[in-house]
Design a protein around this motif. Structure first.
Motif, PDB file in Angstrom:
ATOM      1  N   PRO A 421       0.806  -1.223   0.000  1.00 55.17           N
ATOM      2  CA  PRO A 421       0.000   0.000   0.000  1.00 55.17           C
ATOM      3  C   PRO A 421       0.840   1.274   0.000  1.00 55.17           C
ATOM      4  CG  PRO A 421      -0.782  -1.552   1.665  1.00 55.17           C
ATOM      5  CD  PRO A 421       0.526  -2.065   1.179  1.00 55.17           C
ATOM      6  N   LEU A 422       2.113   1.154   0.347  1.00 55.59           N
ATOM      7  CA  LEU A 422       2.998   2.312   0.333  1.00 55.59           C
ATOM      8  C   LEU A 422       3.584   2.472  -1.068  1.00 55.59           C
ATOM      9  CD1 LEU A 422       4.458   4.543   1.989  1.00 55.59           C
ATOM     10  CD2 LEU A 422       6.292   2.880   2.396  1.00 55.59           C
ATOM     11  N   ALA A 423       3.319   3.590  -1.707  1.00 57.93           N
ATOM     12  CA  ALA A 423       3.796   3.813  -3.069  1.00 57.93           C
ATOM     13  C   ALA A 423       5.309   3.611  -3.154  1.00 57.93           C
ATOM     14  CB  ALA A 423       3.438   5.234  -3.510  1.00 57.93           C
ATOM     15  N   GLY A 424       5.731   2.942  -4.216  1.00 64.32           N
ATOM     16  CA  GLY A 424       7.154   2.736  -4.451  1.00 64.32           C
ATOM     17  C   GLY A 424       7.765   1.554  -3.742  1.00 64.32           C
ATOM     18  N   LEU A 425       6.980   0.828  -2.938  1.00 59.59           N
ATOM     19  CA  LEU A 425       7.510  -0.313  -2.178  1.00 59.59           C
ATOM     20  C   LEU A 425       6.886  -1.613  -2.653  1.00 59.59           C
ATOM     21  CD1 LEU A 425       9.183  -1.499   0.192  1.00 59.59           C
ATOM     22  CD2 LEU A 425       7.174  -1.106   1.642  1.00 59.59           C
ATOM     23  N   TYR A 426       7.749  -2.579  -2.954  1.00 62.21           N
ATOM     24  CA  TYR A 426       7.313  -3.888  -3.438  1.00 62.21           C
ATOM     25  C   TYR A 426       7.978  -4.986  -2.597  1.00 62.21           C
ATOM     26  CZ  TYR A 426       6.001  -0.971  -7.385  1.00 62.21           C
ATOM     27  OH  TYR A 426       5.456   0.029  -8.154  1.00 62.21           O
ATOM     28  N   ILE A 427       7.243  -6.088  -2.408  1.00 56.78           N
ATOM     29  CA  ILE A 427       7.735  -7.232  -1.630  1.00 56.78           C
ATOM     30  C   ILE A 427       7.886  -8.422  -2.573  1.00 56.78           C
ATOM     31  CG2 ILE A 427       7.390  -8.663   0.415  1.00 56.78           C
ATOM     32  CD1 ILE A 427       7.384  -5.699   1.088  1.00 56.78           C
ATOM     33  N   VAL A 428       9.038  -9.081  -2.547  1.00 54.16           N
ATOM     34  CA  VAL A 428       9.261 -10.248  -3.406  1.00 54.16           C
ATOM     35  C   VAL A 428       9.836 -11.397  -2.580  1.00 54.16           C
ATOM     36  CG1 VAL A 428       9.629  -8.871  -5.505  1.00 54.16           C
ATOM     37  CG2 VAL A 428      11.588  -9.461  -4.046  1.00 54.16           C
ATOM     38  N   GLY A 429       9.971 -12.547  -3.240  1.00 54.57           N
ATOM     39  CA  GLY A 429      10.523 -13.728  -2.581  1.00 54.57           C
ATOM     40  C   GLY A 429       9.414 -14.663  -2.150  1.00 54.57           C
ATOM     41  N   ALA A 430       9.707 -15.509  -1.177  1.00 47.91           N
ATOM     42  CA  ALA A 430       8.738 -16.492  -0.701  1.00 47.91           C
ATOM     43  C   ALA A 430       7.793 -15.879   0.330  1.00 47.91           C
ATOM     44  CB  ALA A 430       9.467 -17.689  -0.107  1.00 47.91           C
ATOM     45  N   GLU A 431       7.485 -14.601   0.151  1.00 48.81           N
ATOM     46  CA  GLU A 431       6.675 -13.864   1.109  1.00 48.81           C
ATOM     47  C   GLU A 431       5.465 -13.214   0.455  1.00 48.81           C
ATOM     48  OE1 GLU A 431       7.424 -13.257   4.473  1.00 48.81           O
ATOM     49  OE2 GLU A 431       9.176 -14.555   4.467  1.00 48.81           O
ATOM     50  N   ALA A 432       5.511 -13.004  -0.853  1.00 47.81           N
ATOM     51  CA  ALA A 432       4.424 -12.303  -1.537  1.00 47.81           C
ATOM     52  C   ALA A 432       4.401 -12.734  -2.996  1.00 47.81           C
ATOM     53  CB  ALA A 432       4.611 -10.794  -1.438  1.00 47.81           C
ATOM     54  N   GLY A 433       3.182 -12.916  -3.536  1.00 50.11           N
ATOM     55  CA  GLY A 433       3.054 -13.312  -4.926  1.00 50.11           C
ATOM     56  C   GLY A 433       3.662 -14.671  -5.191  1.00 50.11           C
ATOM     57  N   GLY A 434       3.663 -15.050  -6.468  1.00 54.82           N
ATOM     58  CA  GLY A 434       4.316 -16.286  -6.868  1.00 54.82           C
ATOM     59  C   GLY A 434       3.567 -17.539  -6.483  1.00 54.82           C
ATOM     60  N   ALA A 435       4.088 -18.657  -6.966  1.00 53.06           N
ATOM     61  CA  ALA A 435       3.569 -19.988  -6.655  1.00 53.06           C
ATOM     62  C   ALA A 435       4.670 -20.982  -6.976  1.00 53.06           C
ATOM     63  CB  ALA A 435       2.316 -20.296  -7.480  1.00 53.06           C
ATOM     64  N   GLY A 436       4.587 -22.170  -6.374  1.00 55.26           N
ATOM     65  CA  GLY A 436       5.561 -23.200  -6.689  1.00 55.26           C
ATOM     66  C   GLY A 436       6.337 -23.673  -5.483  1.00 55.26           C
ATOM     67  N   VAL A 437       7.389 -24.438  -5.745  1.00 56.91           N
ATOM     68  CA  VAL A 437       8.157 -25.127  -4.713  1.00 56.91           C
ATOM     69  C   VAL A 437       9.394 -24.319  -4.327  1.00 56.91           C
ATOM     70  CG1 VAL A 437       9.416 -27.229  -4.120  1.00 56.91           C
ATOM     71  CG2 VAL A 437       7.374 -27.368  -5.570  1.00 56.91           C
ATOM     72  N   GLY A 438       9.446 -23.850  -3.091  1.00 55.23           N
ATOM     73  CA  GLY A 438      10.658 -23.284  -2.512  1.00 55.23           C
ATOM     74  C   GLY A 438      11.295 -22.167  -3.310  1.00 55.23           C
ATOM     75  N   THR A 439      12.513 -22.414  -3.783  1.00 59.02           N
ATOM     76  CA  THR A 439      13.245 -21.385  -4.520  1.00 59.02           C
ATOM     77  C   THR A 439      12.535 -21.010  -5.812  1.00 59.02           C
ATOM     78  OG1 THR A 439      14.630 -23.132  -5.483  1.00 59.02           O
ATOM     79  CG2 THR A 439      15.490 -21.982  -3.559  1.00 59.02           C
ATOM     80  N   GLU A 440      11.779 -21.936  -6.389  1.00 61.19           N
ATOM     81  CA  GLU A 440      11.018 -21.621  -7.596  1.00 61.19           C
ATOM     82  C   GLU A 440       9.864 -20.673  -7.275  1.00 61.19           C
ATOM     83  OE1 GLU A 440      11.975 -25.553 -10.301  1.00 61.19           O
ATOM     84  OE2 GLU A 440      10.034 -25.453  -9.296  1.00 61.19           O
ATOM     85  N   LEU A 441       9.284 -20.796  -6.099  1.00 64.27           N
ATOM     86  CA  LEU A 441       8.281 -19.837  -5.630  1.00 64.27           C
ATOM     87  C   LEU A 441       8.873 -18.436  -5.611  1.00 64.27           C
ATOM     88  CD1 LEU A 441       5.686 -18.888  -4.041  1.00 64.27           C
ATOM     89  CD2 LEU A 441       6.862 -19.672  -1.973  1.00 64.27           C
ATOM     90  N   ALA A 442      10.090 -18.302  -5.054  1.00 57.89           N
ATOM     91  CA  ALA A 442      10.738 -16.999  -4.959  1.00 57.89           C
ATOM     92  C   ALA A 442      11.041 -16.427  -6.341  1.00 57.89           C
ATOM     93  CB  ALA A 442      12.010 -17.118  -4.132  1.00 57.89           C
ATOM     94  N   ALA A 443      11.516 -17.262  -7.255  1.00 58.41           N
ATOM     95  CA  ALA A 443      11.799 -16.797  -8.614  1.00 58.41           C
ATOM     96  C   ALA A 443      10.519 -16.361  -9.310  1.00 58.41           C
ATOM     97  CB  ALA A 443      12.492 -17.899  -9.408  1.00 58.41           C
ATOM     98  N   ASN A 444       9.454 -17.121  -9.128  1.00 61.27           N
ATOM     99  CA  ASN A 444       8.172 -16.757  -9.744  1.00 61.27           C
ATOM    100  C   ASN A 444       7.651 -15.436  -9.196  1.00 61.27           C
ATOM    101  OD1 ASN A 444       7.638 -18.740 -11.691  1.00 61.27           O
ATOM    102  ND2 ASN A 444       6.920 -20.194 -10.149  1.00 61.27           N
ATOM    103  N   SER A 445       7.895 -15.176  -7.914  1.00 65.33           N
ATOM    104  CA  SER A 445       7.498 -13.906  -7.327  1.00 65.33           C
ATOM    105  C   SER A 445       8.206 -12.751  -8.023  1.00 65.33           C
ATOM    106  CB  SER A 445       7.815 -13.896  -5.827  1.00 65.33           C
ATOM    107  OG  SER A 445       7.632 -12.606  -5.271  1.00 65.33           O
TER     108      SER A 445
END
Length: 455
Positions: A421-445
């Motif tokens: 919700p804060l403009a200019g800030l994005y969250i990636v990794g195995a914490e937000a977005g993505g799908a899949g197994v482990g490190t692939e989840l993080a890459a997909n994010s």
């Protein structure tokens, strides 16, 4: 004061992948990592000429998955070969392959139900799996069979994928993981160990001029006029048009930005997100090769899943223990000196388990491994034991096996949003977005972040 198009916080898979995609698109990027070494769960260390991965890994989709496809997309050569493996399960001392070897272990009706479940999942489109995001794997499997042995077996597969049990795991996420792995038919171990993937990403960052700062923890994210505009590192301010955090969504909101910059409802939502189970790990470097035919072995307890985890939390070690054993040197001899062997094992336990319960669980895990690797303890050159508190200290987070759990209500369409919700800030990794197994989840994010908000 330095200014960049983007600043990435954290050099785990999500951060590395995001930085690479941004830089390859022509943006000026800086990457800050608090540890001296990048890679997060795909990092490794060298000890006595052994290459020891931090995680107990296989790569679910190998060269056909997002980790390698992202490198190809960015024009980064990896030259990584994968040794394929077909997972073997065991229980009660017997080894078998899922699902075909369930035949004769359960009733014909339950066996046919499992085959139908697997077939149905494989035939789903990615969009169709989303219909099951809010349903647990337990609930989904119950529509086919309620046999407790089947549930224990399938729950262990879900554990390997997402590090949570069937009564929490999103059925939609399980379906995607199973479907994608079956389609790729490429699960395996990378030549040179998982660090070879890390090396390829680091080469990509160098190729595209990413400025990397290791051993430089971000102290805070600078907010001006309700927008993230920079970071403070060692008291110095660095500015950017976008801030991409791979530091964990809860840590980012609570510690780096501060709750006062978000509305109370979002803060409450973030603090209420649940993490996956945590891992207890043992890594054995052996002075000889024992059981060279074994590459990977997954064992599961026939105790009902909830009862099993209740026992762990109460300090009782079940007679049968869920286990995941990987032998990297059986995939790639280069990770161990000639004539020696590297054996790694893990078991998942509930987050919040009392520290005093963990040593007994680890010894039971080693006992299980010794059944397949006789003389494991006596042939050890060194043993690395990792408890949840160690992982939390090393990774600087809660020590979750994955991160924010891929459970019903937190997976697929219900996954925490990459754009905060804060403009200019994005969250990636195995914490937000993505799908899949482990490190692939993080890459997909990272891919979802770039393709949705940058490209």
């Amino acid at each position: 004061m330095k200014h960049y198009d983007a600043i990435v916080i954290g050099a785990g898979v999500g951060g590395l992948a995001s930085a690479l995609l941004l830089a390859q698109s022509g943006k000026k990027v800086a990457l800050f990592e608090k540890r001296m070494q990048p890679g997060g769960r795909i990092g490794s260390s060298k000890r006595d000429d052994f290459t020891v991965d931090f995680g107990v890994h296989l790569i679910s989709r190998g060269e056909k998955g997002p980790l390698i496809q992202l490198l190809d997309r960015c024009g980064v050569e990896s030259n990584i070969e994968f040794t394929k493996v077909r997972p073997i399960q065991s229980t009660g001392g017997e080894k078998f392959k899922f699902p075909q070897d369930l035949k004769g272990r359960v009733s014909d009706e339950d066996f046919e139900a499992v085959i139908k479940m697997v077939t149905d999942v494989k035939n789903m489109t990615d969009e169709e799996t989303g219909a099951f995001d809010g349903q647990t794997l337990e609930e989904f499997l119950d529509t086919y069979t309620t046999d407790p042995f089947v549930h224990a077996c399938v729950s262990q597969i879900g554990f390997i994928y997402c590090c949570i049990p069937e009564y929490r795991l999103s059925a939609g996420e399980f379906a995607r993981c199973l479907k994608w792995e079956a389609e790729a038919h490429a699960s395996g171990y990378p030549s040179g160990g998982c660090v070879s993937i890390l090396a390829a990403y680091m080469n990509g960052l160098e190729k595209y001029g990413v400025e990397t700062y290791f051993g430089k923890p971000v102290e805070s994210i600078v907010v001006e006029d309700d927008r993230a505009v920079g970071v403070i590192v060692d008291g110095e301010e660095f500015r950017a048009d976008m801030i991409v955090s791979n530091a964990g969504i809860q840590e980012t909101v609570r510690d780096l930005v501060g709750a006062e910059h978000f509305d109370a409802e979002y803060v409450e939502y973030v603090e209420g997100l649940e993490i996956s189970f945590v891992s207890i790990i043992a890594r054995f470097a052996l002075d000889t090769v024992i059981s060279p035919e074994i590459k990977m072995l997954s064992g599961f307890s026939s105790v009902p899943v909830k009862e099993y985890n209740d026992k762990l939390m109460a300090g009782e070690v079940p007679e049968e223990l869920n286990s995941f054993i990987v032998v990297p040197s059986s995939f790639d001899p280069s990770v161990a000196p000639e004539g020696k062997q590297l054996v790694m094992m893990t078991t998942a336990v509930p987050a919040g388990i009392p520290d005093e319960h963990c040593p007994a669980i680890l010894e039971a895990l080693i006992d299980i491994a010794e059944e397949s690797f006789p003389g494991l303890r006596e042939h050890a050159i060194f043993v690395e034991k990792v408890f949840p508190a160690d992982a939390a200290r090393i990774m600087g987070e809660d020590g979750a096996g994955i991160g924010i759990a891929q459970q019903a209500g937190q997976a697929g369409k219900d996954r925490p949003a990459i754009k905060s919700p804060l403009a200019g800030l994005y969250i990636v990794g195995a914490e937000a977005g993505g799908a899949g197994v482990g490190t692939e989840l993080a890459a997909n994010s990272a891919i979802e972040f770039f393709d949705t908000y940058v490209a």
